[in-house]
Design a protein around this motif. Sequence first.
Motif, short mmCIF file in Angstrom:
data_model
loop_
_atom_site.label_atom_id
_atom_site.label_comp_id
_atom_site.label_asym_id
_atom_site.label_seq_id
_atom_site.Cartn_x
_atom_site.Cartn_y
_atom_site.Cartn_z
N ARG A 232 49.43 43.96 50.92
CA ARG A 232 48.20 44.23 51.64
C ARG A 232 47.16 43.18 51.28
N GLN A 233 46.45 42.69 52.30
CA GLN A 233 45.40 41.71 52.04
C GLN A 233 44.16 42.45 51.52
N MET A 234 43.68 42.00 50.35
CA MET A 234 42.52 42.62 49.73
C MET A 234 41.58 41.56 49.20
N GLN A 235 40.36 41.99 48.92
CA GLN A 235 39.32 41.09 48.43
C GLN A 235 39.07 41.38 46.95
N PHE A 236 39.05 40.31 46.15
CA PHE A 236 38.72 40.48 44.72
C PHE A 236 37.23 40.74 44.60
N LEU A 237 36.88 41.84 43.91
CA LEU A 237 35.47 42.19 43.75
C LEU A 237 34.90 41.74 42.42
N TYR A 238 35.49 42.22 41.31
CA TYR A 238 34.96 41.89 39.99
C TYR A 238 35.98 42.29 38.93
N LYS A 239 35.71 41.83 37.70
CA LYS A 239 36.54 42.20 36.56
C LYS A 239 35.79 43.28 35.79
N GLU A 240 36.50 44.38 35.50
CA GLU A 240 35.90 45.48 34.77
C GLU A 240 36.74 45.75 33.52
N GLY A 241 36.26 45.30 32.37
CA GLY A 241 37.03 45.46 31.13
C GLY A 241 38.31 44.64 31.20
N ASP A 242 39.45 45.30 31.06
CA ASP A 242 40.75 44.62 31.15
C ASP A 242 41.36 44.73 32.53
N ASN A 243 40.63 45.25 33.49
CA ASN A 243 41.16 45.43 34.84
C ASN A 243 40.43 44.55 35.85
N TYR A 244 41.17 44.17 36.89
CA TYR A 244 40.60 43.43 38.01
C TYR A 244 40.53 44.40 39.19
N VAL A 245 39.37 44.44 39.86
CA VAL A 245 39.15 45.40 40.94
C VAL A 245 39.24 44.67 42.28
#
Length: 187
Positions: free
Chosen positions: A68-81
């Motif tokens: 699925r095509q998605m947009q990277f929003l931000y990094k939160e701790g050890d996770n990428y949203v």
Amino acid sequence: MYETSDVKKGLKIQIDGTPYVVVDFQFVKPGKGQAFTRTKMKNMINGNVIEKTYKSGEKLEKADLEERQMQFLYKEGDNYVFMDTGTYDQIQIMEEQMVDAKGYLLDGTMVDVLLFDGKAIGVTLPNFAELQITQTDPGFKGDTATGATKPAIMETGLTVNVPLFVTEGETIKVDTRNGQYVERVKK
């Protein structure tokens, strides 16, 4: 179902309910005996690499993956949203699954997120990324004949070898498949 003749680099198959991607393979036709394909496959969930040999004509199960095509929003701790731009659903991917991709991600970057059983297991980057150089040694004019390079640190923290004439603050195009400098970008 795939056949052993379909095996190539990047083929995604499923073994015992786990998705694997073929990273290397070799077709062997011995002088005596049955032909076989020797493969090296990477587990797409934990990154372990296994070697497996298949006889010609064996069937391989196709991995049940969704991209699925998605947009990277931000990094939160050890996770990428990431956010699905159609449904606005957000998913998180752990940093361990982003080893190759995290140096190329800027806020708003569109990527293909790979889903297995509804769970995100990795991302596929666009072939090229435009990144700004934040730190490098000063440039030298006229020293282009040798093809020498120098390390440059990008805004994402990625280090790329660039030609000597490239200076700090410039934006360059980087090939995400091999991490090499392609060209300067005028902005």
